[in-house]
Design a protein around this motif. Structure first.
Motif, PDB file in Angstrom:
ATOM      1  N   VAL A 170       9.834  75.247 114.395  1.00 35.50           N
ATOM      2  CA  VAL A 170       9.363  75.438 113.028  1.00 35.50           C
ATOM      3  C   VAL A 170       9.211  76.944 112.788  1.00 35.50           C
ATOM      4  CG1 VAL A 170       6.903  75.246 113.609  1.00 35.50           C
ATOM      5  CG2 VAL A 170       7.658  74.706 111.307  1.00 35.50           C
ATOM      6  N   ARG A 214      -0.697  74.960 108.875  1.00 36.51           N
ATOM      7  CA  ARG A 214       0.559  74.278 108.549  1.00 36.51           C
ATOM      8  C   ARG A 214       1.334  73.929 109.815  1.00 36.51           C
ATOM      9  NH1 ARG A 214       5.879  75.231 107.846  1.00 36.51           N
ATOM     10  NH2 ARG A 214       5.762  77.485 108.142  1.00 36.51           N
ATOM     11  N   GLU A 255       2.533  70.338 111.156  1.00 34.97           N
ATOM     12  CA  GLU A 255       3.918  70.024 111.510  1.00 34.97           C
ATOM     13  C   GLU A 255       4.000  69.434 112.913  1.00 34.97           C
ATOM     14  OE1 GLU A 255       7.126  70.354 109.784  1.00 34.97           O
ATOM     15  OE2 GLU A 255       5.557  70.069 108.298  1.00 34.97           O
ATOM     16  N   CYS A 256       3.192  69.957 113.827  1.00 41.32           N
ATOM     17  CA  CYS A 256       3.196  69.425 115.195  1.00 41.32           C
ATOM     18  C   CYS A 256       2.686  67.977 115.199  1.00 41.32           C
ATOM     19  CB  CYS A 256       2.346  70.296 116.112  1.00 41.32           C
ATOM     20  SG  CYS A 256       2.559  69.908 117.854  1.00 41.32           S
ATOM     21  N   ARG A 290       3.004  65.904 112.756  1.00 42.84           N
ATOM     22  CA  ARG A 290       4.073  65.107 112.148  1.00 42.84           C
ATOM     23  C   ARG A 290       5.250  64.911 113.107  1.00 42.84           C
ATOM     24  NH1 ARG A 290       8.725  65.873 109.725  1.00 42.84           N
ATOM     25  NH2 ARG A 290       8.652  68.145 109.735  1.00 42.84           N
TER      26      ARG A 290
END
Length: 186
Positions: A58, A70, A74-75, A77
């Motif tokens: 990312v 954020r 993301e991790c 997700r």
């Protein structure tokens, strides 16, 4: 030990961070590599292609407020959680402290301290639940101040103090906190 662990490696697109990401993925960890640019992340993933699905990436500029949170999102997700955090982001450079203006000193602190602080806060509860690791890669400049490394030394010393404070708060919750202070590396 690392098999199946969900790991964030900031600064994982080059240098020590990239070597660390490769090693963790080869040991069976599921790694999220974080780099400042999408191109850098793509190049890092290509360099780690033998790790296959064990490594993802990312792009995020962790010196910008909000990016640490954020990345942790993301991790969650992508990998389903965060077990361990390796902070390899930092800014080095030469400069005399009395010739360094506030804006430049703030840039050093943003890159070396505040980037690590924000992502640590965002990941701390998950890492504690996993009884994981938080590793900060700083610099020998935190302890060995020279005339031409003033701003870097100030920022790296701040990171070292931050790591000690995090250790005091997270160790009772089963988290291993480590500060690594390498000298010059290629």
């Amino acid at each position: 030990m690392w098999h199946g662990r969900r790991v964030i490696v900031t600064g994982g697109t080059a240098g020590f961070g990239l070597v660390l990401a490769r090693h963790l993925a080869a040991a069976g960890a599921r790694v999220l590599v974080v780099g400042r640019s999408g191109e850098g992340v793509r190049m890092a993933l290509a360099a780690c292609e033998s790790a296959g699905e064990n490594i993802r990436g990312v792009a995020a500029d962790l010196a910008r407020p909000g990016e640490g949170g954020r990345v942790v999102g993301e991790c969650l997700r992508i990998l389903g959680g965060v077990d361990d955090l390796f902070c390899c982001v930092g800014r080095s450079g030469r400069g005399r402290i009395l010739e360094t203006g506030e804006a430049e000193l703030r840039e050093y602190l943003d890159a070396n301290l505040f980037a690590a602080a924000e992502i640590t806060r965002a990941a701390a509860a998950d890492v504690a639940a996993a009884r994981g690791h938080v590793v900060y890669v700083g610099s020998l400049a935190a302890r060995l101040v020279t005339r031409v490394m003033g701003p870097c030394s100030v920022a790296r010393a701040a990171l070292a103090a931050y790591a000690d404070a995090v250790r005091l708060e997270l160790a009772p919750r089963g988290v291993h906190v480590l500060l690594v202070l390498p000298g010059p590396i290629r």
